[in-house]
Write a protein that holds these residues in place. Sequence first.
Motif, mmCIF file in Angstrom:
data_model
loop_
_atom_site.group_PDB
_atom_site.id
_atom_site.type_symbol
_atom_site.label_atom_id
_atom_site.label_comp_id
_atom_site.label_asym_id
_atom_site.label_seq_id
_atom_site.Cartn_x
_atom_site.Cartn_y
_atom_site.Cartn_z
ATOM 1 N N SER A 124 75.515 19.620 103.919
ATOM 2 C CA SER A 124 74.599 18.910 102.755
ATOM 3 C C SER A 124 73.357 19.855 102.403
ATOM 4 O O SER A 124 73.239 20.335 102.824
ATOM 5 N N VAL A 125 73.741 19.694 100.720
ATOM 6 C CA VAL A 125 73.043 20.892 100.405
ATOM 7 C C VAL A 125 72.117 20.260 98.799
ATOM 8 O O VAL A 125 72.318 19.085 98.256
ATOM 9 N N LEU A 126 70.935 19.942 99.118
ATOM 10 C CA LEU A 126 69.956 19.562 97.408
ATOM 11 C C LEU A 126 69.595 19.915 97.046
ATOM 12 O O LEU A 126 69.010 22.032 97.365
ATOM 13 N N ILE A 127 70.500 20.663 95.703
ATOM 14 C CA ILE A 127 69.637 21.455 94.295
ATOM 15 C C ILE A 127 68.502 21.042 93.363
ATOM 16 O O ILE A 127 69.154 19.957 92.275
ATOM 17 N N GLY A 128 68.141 21.724 93.207
ATOM 18 C CA GLY A 128 66.928 21.102 92.028
ATOM 19 C C GLY A 128 67.133 22.324 90.671
ATOM 20 O O GLY A 128 67.406 23.428 90.902
ATOM 21 N N CYS A 129 67.449 22.075 89.760
ATOM 22 C CA CYS A 129 67.749 22.639 88.057
ATOM 23 C C CYS A 129 67.218 22.210 86.803
ATOM 24 O O CYS A 129 66.819 21.186 87.044
ATOM 25 N N LEU A 130 66.816 22.789 85.659
ATOM 26 C CA LEU A 130 66.345 22.215 84.798
ATOM 27 C C LEU A 130 67.855 21.243 83.978
ATOM 28 O O LEU A 130 68.851 21.178 84.683
ATOM 29 N N PRO A 131 67.020 20.130 83.675
ATOM 30 C CA PRO A 131 67.639 19.396 82.592
ATOM 31 C C PRO A 131 68.894 19.771 82.281
ATOM 32 O O PRO A 131 69.981 19.329 81.691
ATOM 33 N N LEU A 132 68.180 20.983 81.376
ATOM 34 C CA LEU A 132 69.506 21.386 80.667
ATOM 35 C C LEU A 132 70.740 21.914 80.978
ATOM 36 O O LEU A 132 71.843 21.481 81.454
ATOM 37 N N PHE A 133 70.861 22.055 82.744
ATOM 38 C CA PHE A 133 71.661 22.708 83.808
ATOM 39 C C PHE A 133 72.436 21.771 84.173
ATOM 40 O O PHE A 133 73.455 20.920 84.365
ATOM 41 N N SER A 134 71.853 20.525 84.332
ATOM 42 C CA SER A 134 72.677 19.228 85.228
ATOM 43 C C SER A 134 73.582 18.641 84.153
ATOM 44 O O SER A 134 74.002 17.869 84.702
ATOM 45 N N LEU A 135 73.651 19.050 82.728
ATOM 46 C CA LEU A 135 74.527 18.308 81.528
ATOM 47 C C LEU A 135 75.245 19.805 81.745
ATOM 48 O O LEU A 135 76.573 18.857 81.082
ATOM 49 N N THR A 136 75.132 20.610 81.785
ATOM 50 C CA THR A 136 77.084 21.555 81.068
ATOM 51 C C THR A 136 77.161 22.792 82.396
ATOM 52 O O THR A 136 78.192 22.009 82.779
ATOM 53 N N PRO A 158 67.641 16.839 88.677
ATOM 54 C CA PRO A 158 66.766 17.232 87.226
ATOM 55 C C PRO A 158 65.424 17.656 87.144
ATOM 56 O O PRO A 158 65.379 16.130 87.545
ATOM 57 N N VAL A 159 64.662 18.705 87.047
ATOM 58 C CA VAL A 159 63.722 18.796 86.840
ATOM 59 C C VAL A 159 63.180 20.328 85.979
ATOM 60 O O VAL A 159 63.450 21.189 85.720
ATOM 61 N N GLU A 160 61.668 19.681 85.404
ATOM 62 C CA GLU A 160 60.908 20.487 84.949
ATOM 63 C C GLU A 160 60.680 22.268 86.288
ATOM 64 O O GLU A 160 60.566 21.737 86.931
#
Length: 335
Positions: A124-136, A158-160
Amino acid sequence: MAEAFVGTTFFIQKCVIFEVIYFISDMENCMPITLRHVEVFHAIMTAGSLTKAAEFMRTSQPTLSRELATLERLLDLKLFERRSRRLFATEKALTLHAEVKRSYFGLEQLMHAAEAIRDNTNQSVLIGCLPLFSLTLMPRVCRRLLESEPSSRIGLYPVEQASLMRDLLALRYELAVIEVGVPVDGVEIGEVTAGEEVCVLPFGHPLAARAVIAPGDLDDQTLISYSSTDPYRARFQRLFPDPGSFRNIRVEVPMADAICSLVQQGVGVGLVNPFSAHAYRGRGVIVRPLSISIPFVVGICRPRGRPISTLAANAASLIAEECRLMAEEFAKPGT
């Protein structure tokens, strides 16, 4: 074995939530706040009403109301406004609940890891990303990662950016995907260029007839931009030979998607990253390259000095590869 695992789960949950209790309590006064108080507060905030929270916790509404009143008295905080027989969370309640959720989130991660160890499926892997990248970007990465590792699990959050870096350093994620900016101590960042910043125009706009938009073309246009304190806007102004265009800003917003949405409505023109621009392309928005090169750089981050799992390393490799592939797509003629 299963009974022991459930027992351990309950013990860990109590420990994690009691950490929240001590966070919100005055250590000198040692207020007798219990696990039950925190559970009641979390249930009400999550459910949105006393009635639904009571159903969830299988108790009565008056019982929860009394326990909530006790919690407010012990904390000496007004957590809810009571109007027309309904509860409305105060600003203090929202701040407190953020801490409660953070501990619950940490507990969920721990339980996922424990389940994986128990079932011998520790992939398993936990990845945080900007909201922009969660949609693209990240949906493409997740698809490819699950195709190569069918039994793996991915947590995508998705996190700021400011919160994202703090959570990464707190080891809540193995990876974080950001826009490269100011370096962060303790974070290792791999950079990959994912296209160029572009100009977005509404359908029918006179500048749409041009293949390339020069900075001077924007001088007499209504511009939609980031706020004056946003480093993204400062970067544009610094790179433009003549920042005169920025005197025509009529609307300021915090996100590229908001700029594209306003352009879609014909409010004006804007400068945004290629991911947001191409997500709106053909939906009332025309995308044109700029005559000056402003690379859009994606950062793939992980805590410095920490070992990285095979799955996280594969994810990082796929993120970089997809960034390059999307940059090639953005650069195709007609795109």
